[in-house]
Write a protein that holds these residues in place. Structure first.
Motif: not given
Length: 431
Positions: A13-21
């Motif tokens: 999920g894009l929001t999860t990946l963005q949060t991790e970064l």
């Protein structure tokens, strides 16, 4: 040329990946202030739902309508203890990379582990009774459908929200945060419509009083509804799916972010609980019997505050029931996986914990069932509290992050106090 598709980004999920970064940027010093904090917000918000579930509605409304503002100090004390233990749970997960249930299985004897698992599963079912019934009652009264229909709708919506977890942790966290916002906004509206006696509220928030057997029962119920056993297990588990620390410096940074989130999320939950008692006292007054049914509370709000305020109350109750049912199911998965090393499909756990709620809903008074379920939680609560104190104090588990003497003393004192409160209640029940 079209850039290659990142399959992991799609699955997470894009929001999860963005949060991790963003979290990694914060740990590396490339983000400051609020921008650094936001990627780590989520676990404590999810845990805070357990402190605003329908069980809280039931105990707080009965407390306010029976004793006025007199039990506000219990809500405050329980909220402060909740902050302490949720912070300890998050710290355990961040430092060790394992959740509380897993560490119990590793550190304690087999019989103790089995006993804790059984008690935790009983607590999970008791929790789900209050959560599921509250959400179903909100749906039933708001949309004028049967309670059975409300139970079905709540179950379907809960399962749908749980499916967001397949897209990573962030979408689910955002939905839960939205529901938490709805609960808080509903009680802000109630306090505006029915302002309390702020002087009396402040006095009873700071000055302890406990008069009569019913007051003790409600105090135990408030403690059980506020400091939830399953959220102590869940919080440590939620940290496992987040950004992992690569060294002690990053662990300290993660702990700072975690403690800030705990203070904000649990502080907000505490204010909501205080608002519930104040609203109940302001609207229903102080009586010998109090309001013993959430349906009665809703119908009593209509002539007192109007249909709009009564509708806001139901919206908050519905949001509370749905969000806490989601969180309860998540906690059940963490408990089972940690204690016995296996999990069952989410739909199966959702179905298993729904069955007792259906039976209770069709056989008993919903408010009474909710309050009794909170008493069960209070009796089970000392087990995870004691486990957190023991494990957090072991250098073999925590290394250089072992709990300080002051924190350990406060945690032990809180655990002993809850045990004593439970003993007083048991004595009263037997006499």
């Amino acid at each position: 040329m079209t850039p290659p598709v990142n399959e992991s980004a799609i699955s997470l999920g894009l929001t999860t990946l963005q949060t991790e970064l963003a979290a990694r940027d914060a740990l590396d010093g490339r983000r400051k202030g609020l921008r650094a904090f936001l990627p780590f917000a989520g676990p404590a918000i999810i845990a805070s739902v357990g402190y605003m579930d329908p069980g809280n509605f039931a105990t707080n409304i009965q407390a306010g309508s029976t004793y006025g503002y007199e039990l506000l100090w219990v809500v405050l004390a329980a909220s402060l203890v909740a902050m302490l233990f949720q912070a300890m749970s998050a710290k355990l997960g961040i430092v060790t990379g394992r959740n509380l249930a897993e560490l119990c299985r590793e550190q304690f004897s087999g019989p103790v582990v089995i006993g804790m698992w059984i008690a935790s599963e009983i607590a999970a079912m008791a929790t789900d009774i209050a959560e599921f019934l509250g959400g179903a009652l909100g749906v039933s009264l708001l949309f004028h459908v049967s309670l059975l229909c409300g139970l079905t709708v709540t179950g379907v919506v809960t399962f749908a929200i749980l499916q967001l977890d397949k897209r990573g942790f962030r979408p689910l966290e955002l939905v839960i945060a939205g529901l938490v916002g709805v609960i808080g906004l509903s009680y802000l509206c109630e306090l505006v419509v029915a302002p309390p006696d702020w002087r009396a509220a402040l006095f009873h928030t700071l000055v302890p009083e406990l008069h009569g057997r019913t007051a003790v029962t409600l105090a135990v119920g408030i403690v059980g509804a506020t400091i939830m056993p399953h959220t102590l297990y869940l919080h440590s588990g939620l940290t496992q799916s987040r950004t992992a620390a690569r060294n002690d410096h990053e662990r300290r940074s993660l702990l700072r972010f975690s403690n800030r989130e705990v203070a904000l999320a649990l502080g907000f939950a505490g204010l909501v609980n205080l608002a519930m008692v104040m609203m109940s006292s302001s609207v229903f007054g102080k009586s010998t019997s109090g309001v013993t049914d959430l349906g009665v509370a809703y119908h009593a709000l209509i002539p007192a505050l109007g249909i709009g305020a009564a509708g806001v109350f139901l919206v908050g109750l519905m949001a509370s029931g749905i969000s806490s049912s989601v969180v309860g199911t998540m906690a059940g998965q963490v408990i089972m996986q940690g204690f016995v090393g296996f999990t069952i499909p989410v739909w199966a756990r959702r179905l298993i914990t729904m069955v007792p709620a259906f039976i209770v809903a069709l056989s008993f008074n919903t408010m009474t069932a909710m309050i009794l379920s909170q008493l069960v939680l209070s009796f089970v609560l000392p087990l995870p509290m004691a486990a957190l104190v023991v494990l957090s104090s072991r250098k073999s588990v925590m290394g250089d992050f072992v709990t300080g003497k002051g924190t350990a003393f406060a945690a032990i004192a809180a655990t002993v106090l809850i045990v004593l409160l439970n003993i007083v209640l048991i004595r009263q029940m037997l006499l």
